[in-house]
Motif scaffolding. Structure first.
Motif, PDB file in Angstrom:
ATOM      1  N   VAL A 150      -7.550 -12.239   2.045  1.00 42.78           N
ATOM      2  CA  VAL A 150      -6.289 -12.397   1.179  1.00 42.78           C
ATOM      3  C   VAL A 150      -5.356 -13.291   1.332  1.00 42.78           C
ATOM      4  CG1 VAL A 150      -4.701 -10.816  -0.140  1.00 42.78           C
ATOM      5  CG2 VAL A 150      -6.613  -9.763   1.089  1.00 42.78           C
ATOM      6  N   LEU A 181      -2.569 -15.051  -0.862  1.00 38.62           N
ATOM      7  CA  LEU A 181      -1.477 -15.029  -1.290  1.00 38.62           C
ATOM      8  C   LEU A 181      -1.645 -16.078  -1.961  1.00 38.62           C
ATOM      9  CD1 LEU A 181      -0.647 -12.782   0.601  1.00 38.62           C
ATOM     10  CD2 LEU A 181       0.792 -12.657  -1.339  1.00 38.62           C
ATOM     11  N   SER A 241      -5.415   0.680  -2.729  1.00 34.74           N
ATOM     12  CA  SER A 241      -3.868   0.079  -2.259  1.00 34.74           C
ATOM     13  C   SER A 241      -3.005   0.752  -3.153  1.00 34.74           C
ATOM     14  CB  SER A 241      -3.984  -1.291  -2.096  1.00 34.74           C
ATOM     15  OG  SER A 241      -2.368  -1.272  -2.048  1.00 34.74           O
ATOM     16  N   ALA A 291      -1.607  -1.683  -4.380  1.00 34.34           N
ATOM     17  CA  ALA A 291      -1.572  -3.007  -5.366  1.00 34.34           C
ATOM     18  C   ALA A 291      -2.549  -2.379  -6.104  1.00 34.34           C
ATOM     19  CB  ALA A 291      -1.891  -4.063  -4.770  1.00 34.34           C
ATOM     20  N   THR A 304       1.874  -6.649  -8.887  1.00 34.21           N
ATOM     21  CA  THR A 304       2.361  -6.923  -8.447  1.00 34.21           C
ATOM     22  C   THR A 304       2.204  -8.245  -8.103  1.00 34.21           C
ATOM     23  OG1 THR A 304       1.655  -6.803  -5.632  1.00 34.21           O
ATOM     24  CG2 THR A 304       3.212  -5.765  -5.780  1.00 34.21           C
ATOM     25  N   ILE A 356      -1.541 -11.697  -5.958  1.00 34.25           N
ATOM     26  CA  ILE A 356      -3.240 -10.839  -5.563  1.00 34.25           C
ATOM     27  C   ILE A 356      -3.727 -10.622  -6.609  1.00 34.25           C
ATOM     28  CG2 ILE A 356      -2.462 -10.437  -3.190  1.00 34.25           C
ATOM     29  CD1 ILE A 356      -1.540  -7.470  -4.409  1.00 34.25           C
ATOM     30  N   TYR A 372      -7.212  -9.704  -5.871  1.00 33.02           N
ATOM     31  CA  TYR A 372      -7.044  -8.263  -4.719  1.00 33.02           C
ATOM     32  C   TYR A 372      -6.971  -7.410  -6.137  1.00 33.02           C
ATOM     33  CZ  TYR A 372      -5.906  -5.611  -1.467  1.00 33.02           C
ATOM     34  OH  TYR A 372      -5.578  -4.188  -0.293  1.00 33.02           O
ATOM     35  N   LEU A 379      -2.348   3.216   0.240  1.00 31.16           N
ATOM     36  CA  LEU A 379      -2.089   2.527   1.146  1.00 31.16           C
ATOM     37  C   LEU A 379      -0.669   1.425   0.620  1.00 31.16           C
ATOM     38  CD1 LEU A 379      -4.890   2.064   3.524  1.00 31.16           C
ATOM     39  CD2 LEU A 379      -3.535   4.444   2.858  1.00 31.16           C
ATOM     40  N   GLY A 380       0.264   2.223   1.777  1.00 36.32           N
ATOM     41  CA  GLY A 380       1.096   0.538   0.784  1.00 36.32           C
ATOM     42  C   GLY A 380       1.396  -0.488   2.564  1.00 36.32           C
ATOM     43  N   PHE A 381       2.312  -0.603   2.763  1.00 38.37           N
ATOM     44  CA  PHE A 381       1.668  -2.406   3.862  1.00 38.37           C
ATOM     45  C   PHE A 381       1.797  -1.939   5.068  1.00 38.37           C
ATOM     46  CE2 PHE A 381       5.242  -5.694   5.470  1.00 38.37           C
ATOM     47  CZ  PHE A 381       3.909  -6.584   6.042  1.00 38.37           C
ATOM     48  N   SER A 398       0.043 -12.351   6.145  1.00 38.56           N
ATOM     49  CA  SER A 398      -0.255 -13.763   5.661  1.00 38.56           C
ATOM     50  C   SER A 398       1.052 -12.603   4.151  1.00 38.56           C
ATOM     51  CB  SER A 398      -1.518 -12.653   4.159  1.00 38.56           C
ATOM     52  OG  SER A 398      -2.478 -11.342   4.374  1.00 38.56           O
ATOM     53  N   LEU A 399       1.606 -11.973   4.969  1.00 35.26           N
ATOM     54  CA  LEU A 399       2.992 -11.585   4.121  1.00 35.26           C
ATOM     55  C   LEU A 399       4.017 -11.991   4.886  1.00 35.26           C
ATOM     56  CD1 LEU A 399       2.433  -8.244   3.345  1.00 35.26           C
ATOM     57  CD2 LEU A 399       1.975  -9.861   2.122  1.00 35.26           C
TER      58      LEU A 399
HETATM   59  C1  LIG Z   1       4.489  -5.676  -0.571  1.00 36.26           C
HETATM   60  C2  LIG Z   1       4.139  -4.490  -0.830  1.00 36.26           C
HETATM   61  C3  LIG Z   1       4.793  -2.709  -0.570  1.00 36.26           C
HETATM   62  C4  LIG Z   1       5.840  -2.127  -1.158  1.00 36.26           C
HETATM   63  C5  LIG Z   1       6.167  -1.255  -0.702  1.00 36.26           C
HETATM   64  O1  LIG Z   1       7.811  -1.174  -0.912  1.00 36.26           O
HETATM   65  O2  LIG Z   1       6.207  -0.653   0.329  1.00 36.26           O
HETATM   66  C6  LIG Z   1       2.359  -4.422  -0.452  1.00 36.26           C
HETATM   67  C7  LIG Z   1       2.116  -2.873  -0.563  1.00 36.26           C
HETATM   68  C8  LIG Z   1       0.256  -3.327  -0.316  1.00 36.26           C
HETATM   69  C9  LIG Z   1       0.646  -4.766   0.149  1.00 36.26           C
HETATM   70  C10 LIG Z   1      -1.092  -5.372  -0.119  1.00 36.26           C
HETATM   71  C11 LIG Z   1      -2.182  -5.075   0.012  1.00 36.26           C
HETATM   72  O3  LIG Z   1      -2.860  -4.009  -0.375  1.00 36.26           O
HETATM   73  C12 LIG Z   1      -2.758  -5.080   1.844  1.00 36.26           C
HETATM   74  C13 LIG Z   1      -3.051  -7.129   1.363  1.00 36.26           C
HETATM   75  C14 LIG Z   1      -3.351  -6.501   2.965  1.00 36.26           C
HETATM   76  C15 LIG Z   1      -2.714  -8.538   2.800  1.00 36.26           C
HETATM   77  O4  LIG Z   1      -3.831  -8.877   4.631  1.00 36.26           O
HETATM   78  C16 LIG Z   1      -2.390  -8.624   2.357  1.00 36.26           C
HETATM   79  C17 LIG Z   1      -1.580  -8.714   0.812  1.00 36.26           C
HETATM   80  C18 LIG Z   1      -1.452  -7.353   0.249  1.00 36.26           C
HETATM   81  C19 LIG Z   1      -2.420  -7.868  -0.792  1.00 36.26           C
HETATM   82  C20 LIG Z   1      -0.471  -6.748   0.491  1.00 36.26           C
HETATM   83  C21 LIG Z   1       0.426  -7.507  -0.496  1.00 36.26           C
HETATM   84  C22 LIG Z   1       2.065  -6.760   0.045  1.00 36.26           C
HETATM   85  C23 LIG Z   1       1.432  -5.183  -0.748  1.00 36.26           C
HETATM   86  C24 LIG Z   1       1.219  -4.885  -1.705  1.00 36.26           C
END
Ligand SMILES: C[C@H](CCC(=O)O)[C@H]1CC[C@H]2[C@@H]3C(=O)C[C@@H]4C[C@H](O)CC[C@]4(C)[C@H]3CC[C@]12C
Ligand SMILES: NC(=O)C1=CN([C@@H]2O[C@H](COP(=O)(O)OP(=O)(O)OC[C@H]3O[C@@H](n4cnc5c(N)ncnc54)[C@H](OP(=O)(O)O)[C@@H]3O)[C@@H](O)[C@H]2O)C=CC1
Length: 261
Positions: free
Chosen positions: A90, A92, A136, A138, A143, A146, A149, A181-183, A192-193
């Motif tokens: 990914v 960003l 995700s 996402a 957001t 991305i 993605y 899934l969340g982060f 990457s974040l």
């Molecule tokens: C910022 C979001 C979390 C919000 C929260 O309150 O918890 C993130 C949740 C999922 C993330 C993205 C994701 O689906 C995985 C990707 C993985 C890559 O390696 C990094 C970027 C991501 C697109 C990631 C970006 C942040 C989230 C949206």
């Protein structure tokens, strides 16, 4: 159980493979990096996998995606669960007009999933098996940075949620589990974040992997991890509308005139 795990050379996919190995599963893992996959299968065998094989290659190549399923079916003598987890690395960034790169991401993150699903359906019908799709938040919420993605994750949600309803209508006993899934603290996500998204603590990949496997094994339609993100997915109006839309369909006519492939 005989399971294929994609994107299993690292991150959540690697952890899924280790948990399944501890449960004594037959495994076929895939990703691009052969050296990492070799390490993963040797660890899986140590942990108790009944068998473990790897098939290296890129999911950008849809012929490869199909071959993984057919080869895995031959290696394991059938298939009980297909876990679709891989993603293209990914970046960003703001959308810069590069349509070719969006097409590449859609091939890897979306079309290869559909290709593998299509190749696996005949084997999964025999075993009343399961498809697990790793998605995700996402793919539910918007957001920035991305777009590629996010487009692929929304597409997965649309495709697999519709397919779930079709399987139900045709009385085909294959479960589909969408994992929202969340982060999660995988190396690639944290890297990457870094410097872009702040003040969020990622959830552990090991526990995430367990929740994904549980969702598939229990044939749940959707799971959310961490559970705090359930609230963002709660959309009762959508659920009610979907119910009423389905009531307008002439199911008898459709099932009489069409066969599920
Ligand atoms: C910022 C979001 C979390 C919000 C929260 O309150 O918890 C993130 C949740 C999922 C993330 C993205 C994701 O689906 C995985 C990707 C993985 C890559 O390696 C990094 C970027 C991501 C697109 C990631 C970006 C942040 C989230 C949206
Ligand atoms: N980590 C997070 O915060 C979140 C993750 N998710 C989802 O979880 C899943 C796993 O994410 P995560 O573990 O973080 O991802 P990683 O980046 O850690 O792992 C991605 C996997 O996909 C493989 N891969 C990359 N490119 C290709 C390709 N062209 N062909 C085949 N395989 C490829 C990689 O191996 P190799 O490079 O060897 O090919 C690797 O095994 C994804 O579906 C992601 O969308 C969802 C929300 C949040």
């Amino acid at each position: 159980k005989r399971v294929i795990v994609t994107g299993a050379s690292t991150g959540i996919g690697e952890q899924i493979a280790y948990h399944l190995a501890r449960m004594g599963a037959h495994l076929v893992v895939t990703a691009r990096t052969e050296a990492k996959l070799k390490k993963v299968i040797s660890e899986c065998l140590k942990l108790g996998a009944a068998s473990a094989h790897f098939i290296p290659g890129t999911m950008e190549d849809l012929v490869f995606a199909e071959q993984v399923v057919t080869k895995a079916g031959k290696l394991m003598g059938g298939l009980d669960m297909l876990i679709l987890n891989h993603i293209a690395p990914v970046n960003l960034r703001f959308f810069n007009g590069d349509v070719a790169s969006i097409r590449k991401v859609m091939d890897i993150n979306f079309f290869s999933y559909i290709t593998m699903t299509s190749a696996a359906l005949p084997m999964l019908k025999v075993t009343n098996g399961s498809i697990v799709v790793v998605s995700s938040i996402a793919g539910k919420l918007i957001t920035p940075l991305i777009a590629d993605y996010s487009a692929a994750k929304f597409a997965l949600d649309g495709f697999y949620s519709s397919l779930q309803k079709e399987l139900q209508l045709m009385n085909v006993n294959i479960s589909i589990t969408l994992c929202i899934l969340g982060f999660i603290n995988t190396d690639s996500a944290v890297k990457s974040l870094s410097g872009i998204v702040e003040n969020i603590t990622p959830s552990p990949k090991e526990e995430c992997a367990v929740e994904i496997i549980k969702g598939g094994a229990l044939r749940q339609k959707v799971i959310a991890y961490p559970s705090s993100i359930y609230i963002s997915m709660w959309n009762p109006i959508r659920t009610i509308q979907e119910y009423f839309i389905l009531l307008t369909y002439n199911i008898d006519n459709i099932t009489r005139n069409q066969q599920f492939s």
